[in-house]
Design a protein around this motif. Structure first.
Motif, PDB file in Angstrom:
ATOM      1  N   GLU A 157      81.208  55.742  85.255  1.00  0.00           N
ATOM      2  CA  GLU A 157      81.097  56.301  83.912  1.00  0.00           C
ATOM      3  C   GLU A 157      82.420  56.309  83.141  1.00  0.00           C
ATOM      4  O   GLU A 157      83.500  56.379  83.721  1.00  0.00           O
ATOM      5  CB  GLU A 157      80.595  57.749  84.008  1.00  0.00           C
ATOM      6  CG  GLU A 157      79.248  57.876  84.701  1.00  0.00           C
ATOM      7  CD  GLU A 157      78.811  59.311  84.952  1.00  0.00           C
ATOM      8  OE1 GLU A 157      77.611  59.530  85.180  1.00  0.00           O
ATOM      9  OE2 GLU A 157      79.684  60.215  84.918  1.00  0.00           O
TER      10      GLU A 157
ATOM     11  N   TRP B 225      83.788  57.902  78.973  1.00  0.00           N
ATOM     12  CA  TRP B 225      83.475  58.648  77.754  1.00  0.00           C
ATOM     13  C   TRP B 225      84.064  57.908  76.554  1.00  0.00           C
ATOM     14  O   TRP B 225      85.101  57.247  76.659  1.00  0.00           O
ATOM     15  CB  TRP B 225      84.048  60.059  77.837  1.00  0.00           C
ATOM     16  CG  TRP B 225      83.215  61.011  78.621  1.00  0.00           C
ATOM     17  CD1 TRP B 225      82.449  62.041  78.117  1.00  0.00           C
ATOM     18  CD2 TRP B 225      83.030  61.066  80.046  1.00  0.00           C
ATOM     19  NE1 TRP B 225      81.803  62.707  79.139  1.00  0.00           N
ATOM     20  CE2 TRP B 225      82.147  62.136  80.333  1.00  0.00           C
ATOM     21  CE3 TRP B 225      83.509  60.303  81.111  1.00  0.00           C
ATOM     22  CZ2 TRP B 225      81.748  62.459  81.628  1.00  0.00           C
ATOM     23  CZ3 TRP B 225      83.122  60.621  82.405  1.00  0.00           C
ATOM     24  CH2 TRP B 225      82.252  61.695  82.649  1.00  0.00           C
TER      25      TRP B 225
ATOM     26  N   ASN C 204      77.742  52.683  82.567  1.00  0.00           N
ATOM     27  CA  ASN C 204      77.787  52.792  81.106  1.00  0.00           C
ATOM     28  C   ASN C 204      78.108  51.425  80.494  1.00  0.00           C
ATOM     29  O   ASN C 204      78.888  50.647  81.064  1.00  0.00           O
ATOM     30  CB  ASN C 204      78.871  53.760  80.657  1.00  0.00           C
ATOM     31  CG  ASN C 204      78.616  55.200  81.033  1.00  0.00           C
ATOM     32  OD1 ASN C 204      79.537  55.906  81.419  1.00  0.00           O
ATOM     33  ND2 ASN C 204      77.385  55.662  80.922  1.00  0.00           N
TER      34      ASN C 204
ATOM     35  N   HIS D 204      73.146  52.971  82.064  1.00  0.00           N
ATOM     36  CA  HIS D 204      73.442  54.408  82.071  1.00  0.00           C
ATOM     37  C   HIS D 204      73.924  54.864  80.694  1.00  0.00           C
ATOM     38  O   HIS D 204      74.872  55.636  80.581  1.00  0.00           O
ATOM     39  CB  HIS D 204      74.500  54.674  83.146  1.00  0.00           C
ATOM     40  CG  HIS D 204      74.687  56.106  83.527  1.00  0.00           C
ATOM     41  ND1 HIS D 204      73.706  57.064  83.443  1.00  0.00           N
ATOM     42  CD2 HIS D 204      75.796  56.765  84.005  1.00  0.00           C
ATOM     43  CE1 HIS D 204      74.176  58.231  83.852  1.00  0.00           C
ATOM     44  NE2 HIS D 204      75.447  58.076  84.191  1.00  0.00           N
ATOM     45  N   SER D 205      73.275  54.353  79.645  1.00  0.00           N
ATOM     46  CA  SER D 205      73.635  54.591  78.249  1.00  0.00           C
ATOM     47  C   SER D 205      74.979  53.928  77.950  1.00  0.00           C
ATOM     48  O   SER D 205      75.617  53.347  78.833  1.00  0.00           O
ATOM     49  CB  SER D 205      73.665  56.082  77.908  1.00  0.00           C
ATOM     50  OG  SER D 205      73.723  56.291  76.506  1.00  0.00           O
ATOM     51  N   TRP D 206      75.402  53.988  76.662  1.00  0.00           N
ATOM     52  CA  TRP D 206      76.653  53.321  76.316  1.00  0.00           C
ATOM     53  C   TRP D 206      77.849  54.078  76.872  1.00  0.00           C
ATOM     54  O   TRP D 206      78.797  53.481  77.378  1.00  0.00           O
ATOM     55  CB  TRP D 206      76.791  53.170  74.800  1.00  0.00           C
ATOM     56  CG  TRP D 206      78.031  52.400  74.461  1.00  0.00           C
ATOM     57  CD1 TRP D 206      79.198  52.887  73.983  1.00  0.00           C
ATOM     58  CD2 TRP D 206      78.222  50.997  74.648  1.00  0.00           C
ATOM     59  NE1 TRP D 206      80.128  51.878  73.847  1.00  0.00           N
ATOM     60  CE2 TRP D 206      79.552  50.700  74.251  1.00  0.00           C
ATOM     61  CE3 TRP D 206      77.403  49.958  75.108  1.00  0.00           C
ATOM     62  CZ2 TRP D 206      80.077  49.413  74.298  1.00  0.00           C
ATOM     63  CZ3 TRP D 206      77.932  48.666  75.152  1.00  0.00           C
ATOM     64  CH2 TRP D 206      79.251  48.412  74.749  1.00  0.00           C
ATOM     65  N   ALA D 207      77.815  55.392  76.793  1.00  0.00           N
ATOM     66  CA  ALA D 207      78.883  56.234  77.329  1.00  0.00           C
ATOM     67  C   ALA D 207      78.280  57.588  77.655  1.00  0.00           C
ATOM     68  O   ALA D 207      77.157  57.896  77.254  1.00  0.00           O
ATOM     69  CB  ALA D 207      80.029  56.373  76.321  1.00  0.00           C
ATOM     70  N   GLN D 208      79.038  58.411  78.374  1.00  0.00           N
ATOM     71  CA  GLN D 208      78.488  59.685  78.819  1.00  0.00           C
ATOM     72  C   GLN D 208      78.238  60.674  77.683  1.00  0.00           C
ATOM     73  O   GLN D 208      77.467  61.628  77.850  1.00  0.00           O
ATOM     74  CB  GLN D 208      79.416  60.320  79.860  1.00  0.00           C
ATOM     75  CG  GLN D 208      79.332  59.653  81.215  1.00  0.00           C
ATOM     76  CD  GLN D 208      77.903  59.587  81.727  1.00  0.00           C
ATOM     77  OE1 GLN D 208      77.245  58.543  81.647  1.00  0.00           O
ATOM     78  NE2 GLN D 208      77.397  60.690  82.232  1.00  0.00           N
TER      79      GLN D 208
ATOM     80  N   ASN E 156      70.645  51.726  71.299  1.00  0.00           N
ATOM     81  CA  ASN E 156      71.474  52.045  72.462  1.00  0.00           C
ATOM     82  C   ASN E 156      70.955  51.336  73.712  1.00  0.00           C
ATOM     83  O   ASN E 156      71.737  50.774  74.489  1.00  0.00           O
ATOM     84  CB  ASN E 156      71.485  53.564  72.677  1.00  0.00           C
ATOM     85  CG  ASN E 156      72.361  53.997  73.829  1.00  0.00           C
ATOM     86  OD1 ASN E 156      73.510  53.595  73.954  1.00  0.00           O
ATOM     87  ND2 ASN E 156      71.801  54.835  74.700  1.00  0.00           N
TER      88      ASN E 156
ATOM     89  N   CYS F 181      73.119  48.364  75.642  1.00  0.00           N
ATOM     90  CA  CYS F 181      73.477  48.486  77.058  1.00  0.00           C
ATOM     91  C   CYS F 181      72.883  47.340  77.875  1.00  0.00           C
ATOM     92  O   CYS F 181      73.553  46.759  78.745  1.00  0.00           O
ATOM     93  CB  CYS F 181      72.986  49.821  77.614  1.00  0.00           C
ATOM     94  SG  CYS F 181      73.762  51.252  76.862  1.00  0.00           S
TER      95      CYS F 181
ATOM     96  N   PRO G  22      72.620  59.809  80.594  1.00  0.00           N
ATOM     97  CA  PRO G  22      73.612  60.841  80.902  1.00  0.00           C
ATOM     98  C   PRO G  22      72.937  62.213  80.979  1.00  0.00           C
ATOM     99  O   PRO G  22      72.068  62.531  80.164  1.00  0.00           O
ATOM    100  CB  PRO G  22      74.569  60.762  79.700  1.00  0.00           C
ATOM    101  CG  PRO G  22      74.455  59.343  79.226  1.00  0.00           C
ATOM    102  CD  PRO G  22      73.007  58.998  79.426  1.00  0.00           C
TER     103      PRO G  22
END
Length: 274
Positions: A22, A24, A78, A102-106, A121, A125, A143
């Motif tokens: 991951e 952020w 991510n 796992h989505s673009w970012a947390q 999104n 990804c 997330p």
């Protein structure tokens, strides 16, 4: 929904090992980082917490790959990780592990997005992970495991086969969506982010006791082991994860599988009908 009735080879337990890799977005960091609570300065980056989170991609994932050895895992990645560290994502893929989106970012949580933003999104990804590995991901983990009420439909629409956002059953379920079946695989009740606070040995023993209970129960069961590269990838906790994995290796009654393999087994067993 329907549930599983048995595992391949008549094994009693399916072990799902999940590694979260991951990052952020700029200006965001994990609220649970060791120094985050002592940084109340709005508008100023907490560089220490950002550095602490970056450990997963610089160091932790490599240690966990060594600890995993020949055991397959599902690694939730991510999109930002694939953008900044494509060589790391390729290495995980080439080691034989499943890459899940796992989505673009947390800090990009589907429950906070409208439908169009969430669809974008998912597509963003999917595309970057496919470009990095040459393989399209078939599974998704939000997330916080916090999808929206639209997530299951959007994932099925995008061609995904499984989601890891649910914790309402002990065993996998097949969800009915507007675009076909989607296998729901439970999120672990225990995590290095929360439970390692009791100490590394307590974390290890907690998972050992859970595994023992599942093996002595009638079955079938699922043993979910979820770790984060920036937390359990650090030396002492990685050693505890290694001991848990050794216990798994030592049992002849455990099927160690990726999420995609379990999802395929569920759909095959049930004829792909939800």
């Amino acid at each position: 929904m329907r549930t599983v009735t048995d595992w391949p080879g008549g094994r009693k337990v399916a072990a799902l090992v999940t590694v979260a890799l991951e990052l952020w977005s700029p200006g965001h960091w994990p609220a649970y980082a060791p120094m985050a609570a002592a940084w109340p300065l709005s508008g100023i980056d907490d560089t220490h917490s950002t550095s602490w989170a970056n450990y997963g991609v610089t160091t932790g994932i490599w240690r966990l790959l060594d600890v995993l050895g020949d055991l397959p895992a599902t690694v939730g990645v991510n999109g930002l990780v694939a953008e900044r560290h494509p060589e790391t994502v390729v290495a995980v893929h080439e080691a034989g592990h499943e890459i899940a989106a796992h989505s673009w970012a947390q800090d990009v949580v589907p429950a906070l997005l409208d439908v169009d933003a969430e669809r974008t999104n998912i597509r963003r990804c999917t595309d970057i992970l496919r470009r990095a590995t040459g393989v399209r991901p078939t599974g998704w983990m939000s997330p916080r495991a916090t999808g929206s009420r639209h997530t299951a439909d959007l994932l099925a629409e995008a061609g995904y086969g499984w989601t890891g956002d649910h914790s309402d059953h002990d065993l996998p379920q097949v969800l009915s969506t507007a675009h076909g079946p989607l296998v729901s695989l439970m999120h672990s009740d225990y995590s290095d982010v929360r439970d390692a606070a009791a100490g590394p040995y307590a974390y290890r023993d907690l998972h050992r006791e859970l595994l023992n209970q599942l093996l002595t129960a009638p079955g079938p069961g699922v043993f979910p082991l979820t770790v984060h590269a920036h937390v359990a990838g650090r030396p002492l906790l990685a050693g505890m994860v290694g001991q848990i994995l050794d216990d798994i290796r030592g049992s002849g009654d455990i099927w160690v599988a990726t999420h995609a393999e379990v999802a395929e087994h569920i759909l095959t067993q049930q004829g792909g009908i939800s």
